[in-house]
Motif scaffolding. Structure first.
Motif, PDB file in Angstrom:
ATOM      1  N   ARG A 139       6.126  59.372   3.495  1.00  0.00           N
ATOM      2  CA  ARG A 139       4.794  58.479   3.455  1.00  0.00           C
ATOM      3  C   ARG A 139       4.713  58.139   2.192  1.00  0.00           C
ATOM      4  NH1 ARG A 139       2.396  56.977   7.918  1.00  0.00           N
ATOM      5  NH2 ARG A 139       0.278  56.798   6.856  1.00  0.00           N
ATOM      6  N   THR A 140       5.444  57.773   1.297  1.00  0.00           N
ATOM      7  CA  THR A 140       5.388  57.340  -0.052  1.00  0.00           C
ATOM      8  C   THR A 140       5.762  55.898  -0.421  1.00  0.00           C
ATOM      9  OG1 THR A 140       7.460  58.339  -0.688  1.00  0.00           O
ATOM     10  CG2 THR A 140       5.344  59.827  -0.988  1.00  0.00           C
ATOM     11  N   VAL A 141       5.255  55.507  -1.401  1.00  0.00           N
ATOM     12  CA  VAL A 141       5.679  53.971  -1.733  1.00  0.00           C
ATOM     13  C   VAL A 141       5.912  53.759  -3.214  1.00  0.00           C
ATOM     14  CG1 VAL A 141       4.778  51.783  -1.954  1.00  0.00           C
ATOM     15  CG2 VAL A 141       4.117  53.138  -0.018  1.00  0.00           C
ATOM     16  N   ARG A 142       6.962  53.238  -3.809  1.00  0.00           N
ATOM     17  CA  ARG A 142       7.060  53.057  -5.108  1.00  0.00           C
ATOM     18  C   ARG A 142       7.376  51.573  -5.377  1.00  0.00           C
ATOM     19  NH1 ARG A 142       8.520  57.322  -8.434  1.00  0.00           N
ATOM     20  NH2 ARG A 142       8.605  59.196  -7.175  1.00  0.00           N
ATOM     21  N   LYS A 143       6.797  51.392  -6.424  1.00  0.00           N
ATOM     22  CA  LYS A 143       6.732  49.683  -7.062  1.00  0.00           C
ATOM     23  C   LYS A 143       7.709  49.908  -8.391  1.00  0.00           C
ATOM     24  CE  LYS A 143       4.398  45.566  -8.477  1.00  0.00           C
ATOM     25  NZ  LYS A 143       5.542  44.607  -8.026  1.00  0.00           N
ATOM     26  N   ALA A 144       8.818  49.425  -8.467  1.00  0.00           N
ATOM     27  CA  ALA A 144       9.609  49.376  -9.677  1.00  0.00           C
ATOM     28  C   ALA A 144       9.939  50.710 -10.064  1.00  0.00           C
ATOM     29  CB  ALA A 144       9.023  48.354 -10.965  1.00  0.00           C
ATOM     30  N   GLY A 145      10.125  51.494  -8.914  1.00  0.00           N
ATOM     31  CA  GLY A 145      10.333  52.879  -9.394  1.00  0.00           C
ATOM     32  C   GLY A 145       9.158  54.017  -9.626  1.00  0.00           C
ATOM     33  N   GLU A 146       7.878  53.232  -9.925  1.00  0.00           N
ATOM     34  CA  GLU A 146       6.697  53.982 -10.170  1.00  0.00           C
ATOM     35  C   GLU A 146       5.887  54.186  -8.706  1.00  0.00           C
ATOM     36  OE1 GLU A 146       6.185  55.510 -13.052  1.00  0.00           O
ATOM     37  OE2 GLU A 146       7.958  54.771 -13.707  1.00  0.00           O
ATOM     38  N   PRO A 147       5.447  55.553  -8.469  1.00  0.00           N
ATOM     39  CA  PRO A 147       4.551  55.721  -7.501  1.00  0.00           C
ATOM     40  C   PRO A 147       3.407  55.022  -7.344  1.00  0.00           C
ATOM     41  CG  PRO A 147       4.640  57.506  -8.831  1.00  0.00           C
ATOM     42  CD  PRO A 147       5.686  56.923  -9.368  1.00  0.00           C
ATOM     43  N   VAL A 148       3.037  54.385  -6.010  1.00  0.00           N
ATOM     44  CA  VAL A 148       1.704  53.635  -5.973  1.00  0.00           C
ATOM     45  C   VAL A 148       0.977  54.404  -4.967  1.00  0.00           C
ATOM     46  CG1 VAL A 148       0.739  51.610  -5.113  1.00  0.00           C
ATOM     47  CG2 VAL A 148       2.829  51.672  -6.525  1.00  0.00           C
ATOM     48  N   THR A 149      -0.230  54.815  -4.951  1.00  0.00           N
ATOM     49  CA  THR A 149      -1.144  55.431  -3.950  1.00  0.00           C
ATOM     50  C   THR A 149      -1.670  54.583  -2.950  1.00  0.00           C
ATOM     51  OG1 THR A 149      -1.514  57.276  -5.477  1.00  0.00           O
ATOM     52  CG2 THR A 149      -3.057  56.959  -3.756  1.00  0.00           C
ATOM     53  N   LEU A 150      -1.481  54.623  -1.727  1.00  0.00           N
ATOM     54  CA  LEU A 150      -2.013  53.870  -0.676  1.00  0.00           C
ATOM     55  C   LEU A 150      -3.035  54.643   0.073  1.00  0.00           C
ATOM     56  CD1 LEU A 150       0.755  51.684   0.423  1.00  0.00           C
ATOM     57  CD2 LEU A 150      -0.833  51.138  -1.436  1.00  0.00           C
ATOM     58  N   SER A 151      -3.833  54.154   0.563  1.00  0.00           N
ATOM     59  CA  SER A 151      -4.741  54.690   1.779  1.00  0.00           C
ATOM     60  C   SER A 151      -3.764  54.674   3.115  1.00  0.00           C
ATOM     61  CB  SER A 151      -5.982  53.775   2.178  1.00  0.00           C
ATOM     62  OG  SER A 151      -5.615  52.704   2.638  1.00  0.00           O
ATOM     63  N   THR A 152      -4.470  55.493   4.071  1.00  0.00           N
ATOM     64  CA  THR A 152      -3.313  55.827   5.133  1.00  0.00           C
ATOM     65  C   THR A 152      -3.415  54.257   5.987  1.00  0.00           C
ATOM     66  OG1 THR A 152      -4.213  57.932   5.817  1.00  0.00           O
ATOM     67  CG2 THR A 152      -3.456  56.691   7.678  1.00  0.00           C
ATOM     68  N   ARG A 153      -4.465  53.373   6.140  1.00  0.00           N
ATOM     69  CA  ARG A 153      -4.244  52.306   6.696  1.00  0.00           C
ATOM     70  C   ARG A 153      -3.307  51.179   5.912  1.00  0.00           C
ATOM     71  NH1 ARG A 153      -5.394  53.311  11.616  1.00  0.00           N
ATOM     72  NH2 ARG A 153      -7.378  53.589  11.998  1.00  0.00           N
ATOM     73  N   GLU A 154      -3.508  51.341   4.397  1.00  0.00           N
ATOM     74  CA  GLU A 154      -2.643  50.394   3.668  1.00  0.00           C
ATOM     75  C   GLU A 154      -1.255  50.800   3.777  1.00  0.00           C
ATOM     76  OE1 GLU A 154      -6.149  49.986   0.247  1.00  0.00           O
ATOM     77  OE2 GLU A 154      -4.501  51.212  -0.188  1.00  0.00           O
ATOM     78  N   PHE A 155      -1.002  51.982   4.028  1.00  0.00           N
ATOM     79  CA  PHE A 155       0.400  52.420   4.082  1.00  0.00           C
ATOM     80  C   PHE A 155       0.830  51.894   5.513  1.00  0.00           C
ATOM     81  CE2 PHE A 155       3.895  55.183   5.798  1.00  0.00           C
ATOM     82  CZ  PHE A 155       4.745  55.035   4.673  1.00  0.00           C
ATOM     83  N   ASP A 156       0.244  52.085   6.443  1.00  0.00           N
ATOM     84  CA  ASP A 156       0.731  51.821   7.706  1.00  0.00           C
ATOM     85  C   ASP A 156       0.915  50.232   7.836  1.00  0.00           C
ATOM     86  OD1 ASP A 156       0.445  54.125   8.711  1.00  0.00           O
ATOM     87  OD2 ASP A 156      -1.347  54.289   9.623  1.00  0.00           O
ATOM     88  N   LEU A 157      -0.217  49.644   7.167  1.00  0.00           N
ATOM     89  CA  LEU A 157       0.122  47.961   7.220  1.00  0.00           C
ATOM     90  C   LEU A 157       1.236  47.607   6.462  1.00  0.00           C
ATOM     91  CD1 LEU A 157      -1.174  45.290   8.012  1.00  0.00           C
ATOM     92  CD2 LEU A 157      -2.421  45.183   5.890  1.00  0.00           C
ATOM     93  N   LEU A 158       1.495  48.014   5.276  1.00  0.00           N
ATOM     94  CA  LEU A 158       2.892  47.656   4.563  1.00  0.00           C
ATOM     95  C   LEU A 158       4.097  48.178   5.497  1.00  0.00           C
ATOM     96  CD1 LEU A 158       4.110  46.944   1.965  1.00  0.00           C
ATOM     97  CD2 LEU A 158       3.993  49.352   1.184  1.00  0.00           C
ATOM     98  N   GLN A 159       4.129  49.438   6.263  1.00  0.00           N
ATOM     99  CA  GLN A 159       5.208  49.625   6.916  1.00  0.00           C
ATOM    100  C   GLN A 159       5.299  48.532   8.066  1.00  0.00           C
ATOM    101  OE1 GLN A 159       6.843  53.602   8.592  1.00  0.00           O
ATOM    102  NE2 GLN A 159       4.800  53.326   9.500  1.00  0.00           N
ATOM    103  N   ALA A 160       4.332  48.088   8.753  1.00  0.00           N
ATOM    104  CA  ALA A 160       4.409  47.324   9.675  1.00  0.00           C
ATOM    105  C   ALA A 160       5.032  45.770   9.136  1.00  0.00           C
ATOM    106  CB  ALA A 160       2.956  46.770  10.166  1.00  0.00           C
ATOM    107  N   PHE A 161       4.731  45.400   8.089  1.00  0.00           N
ATOM    108  CA  PHE A 161       5.049  44.282   7.377  1.00  0.00           C
ATOM    109  C   PHE A 161       6.390  44.359   7.209  1.00  0.00           C
ATOM    110  CE2 PHE A 161       0.754  42.738   6.087  1.00  0.00           C
ATOM    111  CZ  PHE A 161       0.897  41.614   6.619  1.00  0.00           C
ATOM    112  N   MET A 162       6.936  45.574   6.638  1.00  0.00           N
ATOM    113  CA  MET A 162       8.204  45.678   5.962  1.00  0.00           C
ATOM    114  C   MET A 162       9.454  45.888   7.141  1.00  0.00           C
ATOM    115  SD  MET A 162       8.388  48.274   2.775  1.00  0.00           S
ATOM    116  CE  MET A 162       8.240  47.550   1.166  1.00  0.00           C
TER     117      MET A 162
END
Length: 222
Positions: A139-162
């Motif tokens: 449950r981690t996200v990286r942008k251009a190799g750098e870690p980005v902190t997301l809330s639980t809902r933000e992570f779930d939403l990004l995963q649904a989109f991806m």
């Protein structure tokens, strides 16, 4: 990621629901076969965990019925019936995976993630779009190799989109994936989460399709 859990054992069901929620799943729990069949026909779950020894309607009969009706939700059969003929019957009835009790919670979660990825045509465990990479297991996200902190809902939403990259998703579809039974959904919740994702990951990742919904663009436009 919203899933259906069909398990009549109260102690096991409560433990699985709590454990899977801690691992990032939104879980709707039913305790009999008729309820499982009704929910699978009515709701667009990403996956289902189905016990075979359910009251009111056996899990195999539920599975066969929903497959006949055209339901394509990935189904993981979870059961104490460990004989090979029983496994074959479950797979032939339309199960996508088969796990014998007792099961390790982390293995169950990994198998569910794999079922969902395959259903969306995503062979790799890590999901990526443009310069953003999402790891469902950690449950981690990286942008251009750098870690980005997301809330639980933000992570779930990004995963649904991806998982549905380059496809338009309506607000209703997104709400169905992010929220399980009994969770209150504020009218502008999806819009707020999308605003935060754009702020943290860049405005080019998620596009608004007016009057329809939103779309995550896997590659950059030219």
């Amino acid at each position: 990621m919203r899933i259906l859990l069909a398990e009549d054992d109260s102690l096991l069901g409560d433990g699985l629901r709590a454990g899977l929620r801690q691992l990032g799943f939104q879980v709707d729990w039913v305790r009999d076969g008729e309820a499982a069949e009704r929910e699978l026909r009515a709701q667009p779950y990403e996956a289902a965990v189905l016990d075979l020894g359910l009251p009111r309607k056996d899990g195999l009969d539920v599975l066969a019925a929903v497959r006949r009706s055209g339901v394509k939700t990935p189904v993981l059969v979870l059961t104490a019936r460990d004989a090979v003929p029983e496994r074959i019957r479950g797979l032939d009835a339309g199960a996508d995976d088969y796990v014998v009790k007792p099961v390790d919670l982390h293995e169950l979660a990994a198998r569910l993630r794999a079922l969902v990825r395959r259903a969306h045509g995503q062979p790799q465990e890590r999901l990526s779009a443009q310069d953003v990479e999402l790891d469902p297991a950690s449950r981690t996200v990286r942008k251009a190799g750098e870690p980005v902190t997301l809330s639980t809902r933000e992570f779930d939403l990004l995963q649904a989109f991806m998982l549905s990259a380059d496809r338009v998703l309506s607000r209703e579809q997104l709400e169905q994936q992010l929220y399980s039974w009994g969770q209150e959904v504020e009218s502008n919740a999806i819009e707020v989460h999308i605003h935060n994702l754009r702020r943290k990951l860049g405005p080019a990742l998620i596009h608004t399709v007016r009057g329809v919904g939103y779309m995550l663009q896997k590659g950059l436009s030219r």
